[in-house]
Design an enzyme around this catalytic site. Structure first.
Site, PDB file in Angstrom:
ATOM      1  N   GLY A 136       1.088  -0.904  -0.344  1.00  0.00           N
ATOM      2  CA  GLY A 136      -0.148  -0.147  -0.104  1.00  0.00           C
ATOM      3  C   GLY A 136       0.909   1.270  -0.076  1.00  0.00           C
ATOM      4  O   GLY A 136       1.227   1.581   1.046  1.00  0.00           O
ATOM      5  N   TYR A 137       1.552   1.671  -1.275  1.00  0.00           N
ATOM      6  CA  TYR A 137       2.572   2.993  -1.163  1.00  0.00           C
ATOM      7  C   TYR A 137       1.671   3.755  -2.008  1.00  0.00           C
ATOM      8  O   TYR A 137       0.809   5.337  -1.662  1.00  0.00           O
ATOM      9  CB  TYR A 137       3.846   2.473  -1.866  1.00  0.00           C
ATOM     10  N   GLU A 252      12.201  -3.592  -3.976  1.00  0.00           N
ATOM     11  CA  GLU A 252      11.256  -4.161  -5.329  1.00  0.00           C
ATOM     12  C   GLU A 252      11.749  -3.754  -6.440  1.00  0.00           C
ATOM     13  O   GLU A 252      11.869  -4.597  -7.070  1.00  0.00           O
ATOM     14  CB  GLU A 252      10.340  -2.930  -4.671  1.00  0.00           C
TER      15      GLU A 252
HETATM   16  C1  FAD Z   1       1.821  -2.780 -13.106  1.00  0.00           C
HETATM   17  C2  FAD Z   1       1.731  -2.226 -11.769  1.00  0.00           C
HETATM   18  C3  FAD Z   1       2.195  -2.502 -10.565  1.00  0.00           C
HETATM   19  C4  FAD Z   1       1.562  -1.700  -9.441  1.00  0.00           C
HETATM   20  N1  FAD Z   1       1.770  -2.251  -8.734  1.00  0.00           N
HETATM   21  C5  FAD Z   1       1.203  -1.903  -7.191  1.00  0.00           C
HETATM   22  C6  FAD Z   1       1.228  -1.952  -5.861  1.00  0.00           C
HETATM   23  O1  FAD Z   1       1.220  -2.826  -5.381  1.00  0.00           O
HETATM   24  N2  FAD Z   1       1.750  -1.169  -4.975  1.00  0.00           N
HETATM   25  C7  FAD Z   1       1.589   0.302  -5.070  1.00  0.00           C
HETATM   26  O2  FAD Z   1       1.580   0.868  -3.964  1.00  0.00           O
HETATM   27  N3  FAD Z   1       1.526   1.008  -6.252  1.00  0.00           N
HETATM   28  C8  FAD Z   1       1.201   0.055  -7.082  1.00  0.00           C
HETATM   29  N4  FAD Z   1       1.570   0.565  -8.121  1.00  0.00           N
HETATM   30  C9  FAD Z   1       2.331   1.550  -8.760  1.00  0.00           C
HETATM   31  C10 FAD Z   1       3.512   2.776  -9.225  1.00  0.00           C
HETATM   32  O3  FAD Z   1       4.245   2.940  -7.994  1.00  0.00           O
HETATM   33  C11 FAD Z   1       2.907   3.988  -9.521  1.00  0.00           C
HETATM   34  O4  FAD Z   1       2.228   3.886 -10.831  1.00  0.00           O
HETATM   35  C12 FAD Z   1       3.864   4.858  -9.853  1.00  0.00           C
HETATM   36  O5  FAD Z   1       4.861   5.026  -8.439  1.00  0.00           O
HETATM   37  C13 FAD Z   1       3.826   5.911 -10.603  1.00  0.00           C
HETATM   38  O6  FAD Z   1       2.850   7.055 -10.074  1.00  0.00           O
HETATM   39  P1  FAD Z   1       2.131   7.604 -10.477  1.00  0.00           P
HETATM   40  O7  FAD Z   1       1.265   6.503 -11.634  1.00  0.00           O
HETATM   41  O8  FAD Z   1       1.261   8.777  -9.794  1.00  0.00           O
HETATM   42  O9  FAD Z   1       2.300   8.021 -11.689  1.00  0.00           O
HETATM   43  P2  FAD Z   1       3.124  10.015 -11.953  1.00  0.00           P
HETATM   44  O10 FAD Z   1       4.089  10.546 -11.100  1.00  0.00           O
HETATM   45  O11 FAD Z   1       1.769  10.927 -11.796  1.00  0.00           O
HETATM   46  O12 FAD Z   1       3.628  10.362 -12.969  1.00  0.00           O
HETATM   47  C14 FAD Z   1       2.966  11.063 -13.981  1.00  0.00           C
HETATM   48  C15 FAD Z   1       4.260  10.337 -15.120  1.00  0.00           C
HETATM   49  O13 FAD Z   1       5.363  12.382 -14.795  1.00  0.00           O
HETATM   50  C16 FAD Z   1       6.832  11.446 -14.430  1.00  0.00           C
HETATM   51  N5  FAD Z   1       7.007  12.274 -13.533  1.00  0.00           N
HETATM   52  C17 FAD Z   1       6.138  12.359 -12.637  1.00  0.00           C
HETATM   53  N6  FAD Z   1       7.935  13.111 -11.383  1.00  0.00           N
HETATM   54  C18 FAD Z   1       9.174  13.481 -12.159  1.00  0.00           C
HETATM   55  C19 FAD Z   1       9.751  14.040 -12.595  1.00  0.00           C
HETATM   56  N7  FAD Z   1      10.550  14.750 -11.238  1.00  0.00           N
HETATM   57  N8  FAD Z   1      10.690  13.882 -13.243  1.00  0.00           N
HETATM   58  C20 FAD Z   1      10.909  13.652 -14.457  1.00  0.00           C
HETATM   59  N9  FAD Z   1       9.359  12.723 -15.155  1.00  0.00           N
HETATM   60  C21 FAD Z   1       8.243  12.495 -13.364  1.00  0.00           C
HETATM   61  C22 FAD Z   1       6.753  10.075 -14.550  1.00  0.00           C
HETATM   62  O14 FAD Z   1       8.139   9.223 -14.832  1.00  0.00           O
HETATM   63  C23 FAD Z   1       5.491   9.754 -15.276  1.00  0.00           C
HETATM   64  O15 FAD Z   1       5.966   9.352 -16.471  1.00  0.00           O
HETATM   65  C24 FAD Z   1       1.800  -0.021  -9.650  1.00  0.00           C
HETATM   66  C25 FAD Z   1       2.132   0.427 -11.110  1.00  0.00           C
HETATM   67  C26 FAD Z   1       2.202  -0.635 -12.098  1.00  0.00           C
HETATM   68  C27 FAD Z   1       1.913   0.244 -13.615  1.00  0.00           C
END
Ligand code: FAD
Length: 404
Positions: A136-137, A252
């Site tokens: 739950g992150y 991870e």
């Molecule tokens: C298949 C899958 C499994 C997952 N499983 C889990 C899970 O079990 N538990 C859990 O907690 N989460 C899970 N996640 C979530 C995942 O960790 C997040 O989706 C990820 O960290 C990106 O966050 P966001 O979706 O909010 O994207 P955002 O942070 O909104 O990013 C959108 C875009 O902007 C870019 N961006 C954002 N900030 C910056 C920066 N500072 N510099 C350059 N570019 C930037 C990103 O790289 C991305 O391309 C999963 C995601 C996927 C796709």
């Protein structure tokens, strides 16, 4: 226990070989089909009954977590022995007995940050695959900027009370427990986060699956409404969760890279080279007829080889005492690129077969490849996006300064 000399390692090899020969059922030495993957947990299902026998035997011996301390049910092996065990399992093509977020990321973090009672309580069940964990992150407004998370955790005297929402929680609807990041102080960012554990059956927890373009729904939106959590389930100190969170992310990213997003290899999908030979055709020398595609497939194979050697080198460095660090970000980035390239090549080499979705008209491997190609789009997001991992590499590995 440290076995460092070659003679003792050889002794261990013979004993491990004998044990594996006697205890690994023959059907566990075949490529694993996706629906035979064992995730364990309270509601574990075993499509092939031998997979339960295999998990129970490996769990009992602690060999699902070979290097974890025996005190907590692990194998207590030295790095050298664990390596030998790995080689011996590979020799007989043994399947991994257990797929588990507990083994890959939560357990290693708990061993480092948990107190004695927490380790005794949770680690043995991870080793034996009795409890399935989810992570739950991420929250709707906190993914890359994870420390912006808002799920509230209030101290109610004899317990904590949790309210908020997580998203993309993989397998939340199937997991038994969650390791969760919560906000325990709203006045500061990183220093206001705590790391807490709770049962997904607790009143007030709801997991709703999210449908993906691949047609699968392994992810959930997870809601917490007045969830009561006993105080002894906080890991580390109150407001000290950010360090644990970052360390767990390293585990991870390492485990994702070690697997190279490779799946189980038993899904019926052939490699890009095989499909290209089938669908694009071959020249008189038996090579892929299309020179451009042949070149790109060769490049990909070289990348795969270089990647696997790099993973091996990193494992050797870890063996020499260098802990999992920011290089995890390099490998995670490379693994995501590698898997996405592989699926692009697969789809291209399949030609019109690559449009397969369901029904009898397409073979099993082609249909699987189409769905996995769509699934691979998430590789550069899960476990930290490629952009964020590149930022980590720039700052922490190359020592570059923030953009000014
Ligand atoms: C298949 C899958 C499994 C997952 N499983 C889990 C899970 O079990 N538990 C859990 O907690 N989460 C899970 N996640 C979530 C995942 O960790 C997040 O989706 C990820 O960290 C990106 O966050 P966001 O979706 O909010 O994207 P955002 O942070 O909104 O990013 C959108 C875009 O902007 C870019 N961006 C954002 N900030 C910056 C920066 N500072 N510099 C350059 N570019 C930037 C990103 O790289 C991305 O391309 C999963 C995601 C996927 C796709």
């Amino acid at each position: 226990m440290a076995y460092d000399n070659a003679e003792q390692l050889e002794e261990f090899r013979l004993a491990a070989r004998k044990w594996l020969e006697e205890n690994c059922p023959p059907s566990m030495r075949t490529p694993m089909l996706d629906d035979e993957i064992v995730w364990g947990g309270r509601n574990a299902t075993f499509k092939n009954p031998d997979s339960k026998v295999w998990l129970d035997r490996m769990g009992e011996k602690g060999w699902t977590a070979p290097e974890w301390p025996k005190e907590y049910g692990g194998g207590g092996l030295s790095r050298g022995e664990a390596r030998v065990l790995e080689q011996e399992m590979r020799r007989i093509k043994a399947r991994p007995p257990l797929f588990s977020f507990g083994l890959w990321m939560f357990g290693p973090a708990l061993l480092e940050f948990g107190n004695y009672e927490q380790k005794l309580r949770f680690i043995p069940d991870i080793v034996k695959g009795k409890i399935r964990w989810c992570q739950g992150y991420s929250e709707p407004g906190a993914g890359s900027d994870l420390a912006d998370l808002q799920t509230r955790c209030e101290d109610k005297g004899d317990h904590y009370l949790i309210n908020g929402q997580k998203v993309w929680t993989s397998y939340a609807d199937k997991a038994d427990w969650i390791f969760c990041l919560v906000r325990t102080d709203t006045s500061v960012k990183h220093e206001g986060i705590s790391f807490i554990l709770f049962d997904m059956k607790s009143p007030g927890v709801e997991a709703r699956p999210i449908q993906l373009i691949s047609g699968e729904s392994p992810f959930c939106e997870t809601f917490f409404t007045d969830v009561k959590v006993p105080k002894d389930q906080l890991v580390g100190r109150l407001n000290g969760g950010w360090d644990i969170a970052k360390r767990l992310l390293q585990f991870e990213r390492s485990s994702i890279s070690a697997g190279g997003f490779g799946g189980t290899g038993g899904s019926g999908i052939l490699g890009p080279e095989d499909y290209a030979k089938q669908h694009v055709g071959t020249d008189e020398a038996g090579r892929i007829a299309d020179g451009d595609m042949r070149g790109r497939i060769t490049d990909h194979k070289m990348y795969v080889k270089a990647f696997s050697l790099t993973v091996q080198r990193q494992a050797e460095q870890a063996k020499a005492g260098q802990a999992v660090g920011h290089t995890a970000s390099i490998l995670k980035y490379a693994a995501a690129k590698m898997n996405q390239d592989r699926h692009e090549l697969l789809i291209e080499s399949l030609g019109t077969e690559g449009l397969g979705w369901e029904g009898e008209g397409f073979d099993r491997g082609a249909k699987k490849a189409t769905r996995q190609w769509l699934r691979s789009k998430g590789n550069s997001i899960e476990g930290g996006t490629s952009e964020i991992n590149l930022n980590v590499v720039a700052k922490r590995v190359l020592g570059l300064k923030e953009h000014q």
